[in-house]
Design a protein around this motif. Structure first.
Motif, PDB file in Angstrom:
ATOM      1  N   GLU A   1       0.878  -1.008  -0.305  1.00 18.40           N
ATOM      2  CA  GLU A   1       0.728  -0.104   0.170  1.00 18.40           C
ATOM      3  C   GLU A   1       0.864   1.702   0.238  1.00 18.40           C
ATOM      4  O   GLU A   1       1.769   1.167   1.004  1.00 18.40           O
ATOM      5  CB  GLU A   1      -0.894  -0.445   1.828  1.00 18.40           C
ATOM      6  CG  GLU A   1      -2.181  -0.757   0.786  1.00 18.40           C
ATOM      7  CD  GLU A   1      -3.189  -0.312   0.388  1.00 18.40           C
ATOM      8  OE1 GLU A   1      -3.351   0.419  -0.328  1.00 18.40           O
ATOM      9  OE2 GLU A   1      -3.833  -1.739  -0.249  1.00 18.40           O
ATOM     10  N   ALA A   2      -0.189   2.618  -0.832  1.00 15.96           N
ATOM     11  CA  ALA A   2       1.387   3.604  -1.126  1.00 15.96           C
ATOM     12  C   ALA A   2       1.161   4.896   0.233  1.00 15.96           C
ATOM     13  O   ALA A   2       2.321   5.623   0.361  1.00 15.96           O
ATOM     14  CB  ALA A   2       1.008   3.791  -2.457  1.00 15.96           C
ATOM     15  N   SER A   3      -0.097   4.285   0.514  1.00 19.72           N
ATOM     16  CA  SER A   3      -0.517   5.437   1.199  1.00 19.72           C
ATOM     17  C   SER A   3      -1.736   4.731   2.569  1.00 19.72           C
ATOM     18  O   SER A   3      -2.608   4.218   1.788  1.00 19.72           O
ATOM     19  CB  SER A   3      -2.300   6.385   0.516  1.00 19.72           C
ATOM     20  OG  SER A   3      -2.320   7.615   1.447  1.00 19.72           O
ATOM     21  N   ILE A   4      -1.603   5.309   3.500  1.00 21.23           N
ATOM     22  CA  ILE A   4      -2.635   4.120   5.083  1.00 21.23           C
ATOM     23  C   ILE A   4      -2.722   5.223   5.601  1.00 21.23           C
ATOM     24  O   ILE A   4      -1.688   5.628   6.004  1.00 21.23           O
ATOM     25  CB  ILE A   4      -1.265   3.202   5.998  1.00 21.23           C
ATOM     26  CG1 ILE A   4      -0.831   2.116   4.627  1.00 21.23           C
ATOM     27  CG2 ILE A   4      -2.131   2.032   6.585  1.00 21.23           C
ATOM     28  CD1 ILE A   4       0.132   1.488   5.299  1.00 21.23           C
ATOM     29  N   GLU A   5      -3.548   5.417   6.270  1.00 19.25           N
ATOM     30  CA  GLU A   5      -4.334   6.152   7.182  1.00 19.25           C
ATOM     31  C   GLU A   5      -4.638   5.302   8.505  1.00 19.25           C
ATOM     32  O   GLU A   5      -5.099   4.411   8.445  1.00 19.25           O
ATOM     33  CB  GLU A   5      -5.449   6.797   7.758  1.00 19.25           C
ATOM     34  CG  GLU A   5      -4.985   8.189   6.415  1.00 19.25           C
ATOM     35  CD  GLU A   5      -6.644   9.224   6.041  1.00 19.25           C
ATOM     36  OE1 GLU A   5      -7.246   8.909   6.787  1.00 19.25           O
ATOM     37  OE2 GLU A   5      -5.918  10.076   5.427  1.00 19.25           O
TER      38      GLU A   5
END
Length: 69
Positions: free
Chosen positions: A26-30
């Motif tokens: 995953e390139a972007s995780i919140e």
């Protein structure tokens, strides 16, 4: 972007859940956390894994924005 809610979980569970997303590429995780210890551990994991991290304090909860560098 993937969202991970780690509120109420004890270590090492928050790190494990975020690591699963990192391992998937995953390139972007919140992540939403409610523990400073979880924030510190996830920050170390992100830095070690080639991700930048921004932490926002939301009145006792923390929003961690984790992005691949």
């Amino acid at each position: 972007m993937t969202n991970v809610d780690v509120r109420g979980l004890n270590c090492p569970e928050p790190v494990i859940l975020v690591k699963k997303q990192i391992d998937k590429g995953e390139a972007s995780i919140e992540a939403l956390a409610d523990s400073k210890v979880a924030v510190e551990n996830i920050t170390r994991l992100a830095n070690r894994s080639g991700y930048s991290i921004n932490v926002e304090d939301k009145k006792g909860e923390y929003l961690l924005k984790i992005n691949k560098i």
